[in-house]
Design an enzyme around this catalytic site. Structure first.
Site, PDB file in Angstrom:
ATOM      1  CD  GLU A 276      17.276  25.695 -49.938  1.00 43.16           C
ATOM      2  OE1 GLU A 276      16.025  26.309 -50.322  1.00 43.16           O
ATOM      3  OE2 GLU A 276      17.919  25.357 -51.022  1.00 43.16           O
ATOM      4  CG  ASP A 277      16.989  21.029 -48.040  1.00 39.60           C
ATOM      5  OD1 ASP A 277      16.332  22.186 -47.944  1.00 39.60           O
ATOM      6  OD2 ASP A 277      17.237  20.592 -49.366  1.00 39.60           O
TER       7      ASP A 277
END
Length: 713
Positions: free
Chosen positions: A79-80
């Site tokens: 996600e990051d």
């Protein structure tokens, strides 16, 4: 603030139960994660990597498998950071990548409504749990670490996150039996939601602890010495209720702090289930048990797999003692719940992959949630339904074959029927409890045997929604009603449109696919059935839609359907149309009455008598009025209300009810009040076929000597 020492803590805890090769993989995952998150920091300060490491350390405390710990370290990577699921698959395998993917998909969506966002995220969480329960375990650990570092957030954001934690995450931890996580989530959520109350209660507990310590030690020593004499190896732990538990008890029972603190709690841990029952006999011989306070969760475990014996005793100095007796294995399950399954896989006979009873119960719960999810109208409905199941004070009842069914307290035979199988719930007509026939709204009690009587033509009753307790029953009834109403609405919508088209000298059967598609596109409907359903439920007005069709046809004259000279025929009403046709309670129309139809956006088509006092308002909206007439072939019965003025004497009600029954008329309900010392006023709502049957009832009532006056209301 987390520090690099968190990695040392994780490695130390993992080394206690994993092989050196597995610990090496965890070290490798840390190095991969540290590289991926390089340059990222948290609001609480420090490198971002220490958050996923702390999450993994929480999971190591409950001894989850290596895949879970690796996935926890990498749970924010996809996600990051620029790394993908494929990168994780190549480095750490498909299983880890799937868990990370499941956690990633629980990320926030953008919604205008915060409640809708919370509900949709919860729905996604359940779907991820269904694939791999470890996804939710990582999410719970992630939430726990976020709660530990919540102080850096704004007060309003702290309260919002704390509310969500107490509302959803702590109950899920409890439902999965992970009490160690649940207790900490509850206390941290309580502290953030009500900081002043938390501080006052914490101070009061510390102040009272000194006075209680000697009593607890004395009672613990008494238990330990007597059990040693009986040759039962044991641990005796005097324990305190956690702060949120104390707060809820004070709030729910409206008791003071001193009343709650009068209860002393003890946990006795022994080697086996056999020792549990022997220990129970010993503690009952030391102090007298309180009647009705014994619970055997070993023979009948809680839905989350929890097992223990619970008893309450009259202790010394007039205090009450709460005692829990369990084996070491039961204690592990009590603290770690579903997470204990992976520990058993490491060392027990279940290493062959056979799920433990804890795992099976968790899978059963998630399967049940999926059924609710599939039948729920939207995410908010789903969340509302599931919250019922997240706070279960439970009862245990038996099927006629002796199988145990676990239900929330207050559940009814209808809840039981749906818990056994959806089709049994749908076809329920009656119930026997311990061979005695009872109403379907009867609250069930533990230990009873329930026998559901089914009907081949039976179907769910909307009134069941007024008393069912379980989420599954509620969602399945609503789902059935929605589908049934949809079918009825489509049929009624077609009849209403057919009638309205006649006013334009057109026939419904003459509508070509081109005309239908043109109209669907213009009104932005999914298909023709959706348009008919909107007409049947009153969300669209049939004459207006007919006018639009007429305008479309005028633009394509060569494609006009066959004409029909029968212009203004009233819509026939039979009384068997179902939930989309309602008969007004203000006037109770029956066959033989002159009637008018009103298209309501809330109720569909509502039928009134022409003489009804509410008809004036309806006449002001001609576009919503509909000419209707009774179907001469109708065999349905309808409600009529009759008022009787009768002499106020013993047996009056029974005499009148008997007279009505002799006309083969059913009484729906009755209300009675004194008019004066001599006469009573009674209102009977009865089921009749038409005005002729009602006239027969009125005539018979007028002939009774005790009846002064009778009239239809």
């Amino acid at each position: 603030m987390p520090t690099p020492s968190s990695l040392d803590g994780l490695i130390a805890k993992a080394s206690a139960y994993l092989t050196p090769e597995q610990v090496e993989l965890i070290q490798s995952a840390y190095e991969f994660g540290a590289l991926a998150h390089q340059g990222q920091t948290r609001k609480s300060g420090g490198d971002y990597i220490w958050h996923p490491v702390a999450v993994a350390e929480i999971l190591a405390e409950i001894q989850l498998d290596k895949e879970s710990l690796i996935a926890a370290i990498l749970h924010d990577v996809v996600e990051d950071t620029p790394y993908t699921k494929q990168d994780i698959t190549e480095r750490f395998g498909e299983s880890v990548a799937e868990i990370v993917d499941g956690v990633t998909k629980l990320g926030k969506l953008e919604f205008d409504n915060p409640q809708e966002a919370q509900a949709e995220n919860f729905r996604k969480m359940i779907l991820a749990m269904a694939r791999d329960i470890r996804v939710i375990l990582i999410k719970l650990a992630d939430r726990l670490h976020n709660m530990r570092t919540l102080g850096v957030m704004r007060p309003d954001k702290q309260r919002r996150i704390a509310h969500e934690t107490l509302d959803i995450f702590a109950p899920i931890a409890g439902r999965l039996g992970i009490n160690a996580v649940r207790i900490e989530l509850e206390d941290l959520g309580f502290k953030a939601m009500h900081p002043l109350r938390f501080a006052v209660l914490e101070h009061a507990v510390k102040k009272a602890r000194g006075n209680r310590k000697e009593v607890i030690e004395q009672i613990s020593e008494t238990f330990y010495n007597r059990l040693s004499q009986d040759k039962i190896p044991c641990q005796v732990i005097g324990r305190e209720k956690h702060l949120y538990s104390l707060y809820k008890k004070m709030k729910n029972k409206r008791q003071s702090f001193n009343d709650i603190l009068d209860i002393f709690a003890f946990r006795i841990i022994v080697n086996s289930a056999d020792d549990c029952y022997r220990t129970l006999g010993t503690v009952h011989s030391i102090y007298k048990p309180l009647p009705g306070r014994f619970k055997d969760y070993i023979a009948i475990p809680k839905p989350n797999g929890y097992q223990s014996l619970h008893t309450a005793l009259f202790g010394p100095y007039g205090v009450h003692l709460e005692v829990q007796i369990r084996s070491e294995t039961m204690h592990e399950v009590s603290e770690h719940g579903i997470a204990a399954h992976w520990q058993y896989k490491q060392e027990n006979s279940e290493a062959d992959g056979t799920p433990s009873h804890v795992d099976l119960r968790a899978q059963e719960w998630v399967k049940n949630l999926l059924e609710i999810q599939q039948s729920a109208g939207n995410s908010l409905d789903f969340l509302e339904n599931v919250k019922i199941d997240l706070f279960p004070d439970v009862i245990y009842v038996f099927t006629p074959k002796g199988d145990i069914i676990t239900l929330p307290t207050g559940s009814t035979p209808v809840d039981f029927a749906y818990a056994v199988h959806t089709n049994i719930g749908h076809s329920t007509v009656a119930c026997r409890i311990d061979k005695k026939l009872v109403p379907l709204r009867t609250p069930l009690e533990s230990g009873k045997t329930i026998h559901i009587i089914k009907g081949t033509e039976a179907q769910p009753n909307p009134s069941w929604l007024n008393f069912v307790k379980t989420a599954k029953a509620r969602s399945q009834i609503r789902h059935y009603m929605k589908n049934q109403q949809s079918g009825e609405a489509i049929a009624l919508g077609q009849r209403m449109l057919t009638k309205s088209l006649r006013n334009f000298n057109m026939a419904y059967d003459g509508l070509t696919d081109e005309i239908r598609n043109h109209l669907i596109e213009e009104l932005k409907f999914r298909d023709w059935e959706q348009l008919l359903e909107e007409l049947g439920t009153g969300n669209r007005i049939a004459p207006l839609v007919a006018k639009q069709i007429h305008d479309i046809v005028l633009g394509t004259e060569d494609k006009i359907g066959p004409k029909n000279a029968d212009m203004d025929v009233a819509l026939p009403i039979s009384g068997t149309e179902g939930m989309v046709v309602h008969f007004a309670n203000c006037c109770h129309p029956i066959p033989g009455d002159e009637i008018v139809g009103f298209v309501s956006t809330e109720k569909g088509l509502v039928i009134h008598r022409e003489t009804c006092h509410n008809i004036k308002n309806i006449r002001n909206q001609p576009d919503k009025c509909l000419d209707v007439q009774w179907d001469k072939t109708s065999t349905a019965t309808f409600l009529a209300e009759v008022q009787i003025e009768a002499k106020n004497q013993r047996g009056t009600l029974a005499t009148i009810a008997n007279a009505i029954a002799k006309t083969n008329t059913d009484i729906e309900r009755v209300r009675s009040e004194d008019k004066d010392e001599t006469y009573s006023l009674m209102q009977f709502v009865i089921n009749v076929r038409d005005r002729d049957q009602l006239a027969m009832v009125l005539k018979r009532l007028k002939n009774l000597s005790i009846v002064e006056k009778v009239q239809r209301l």
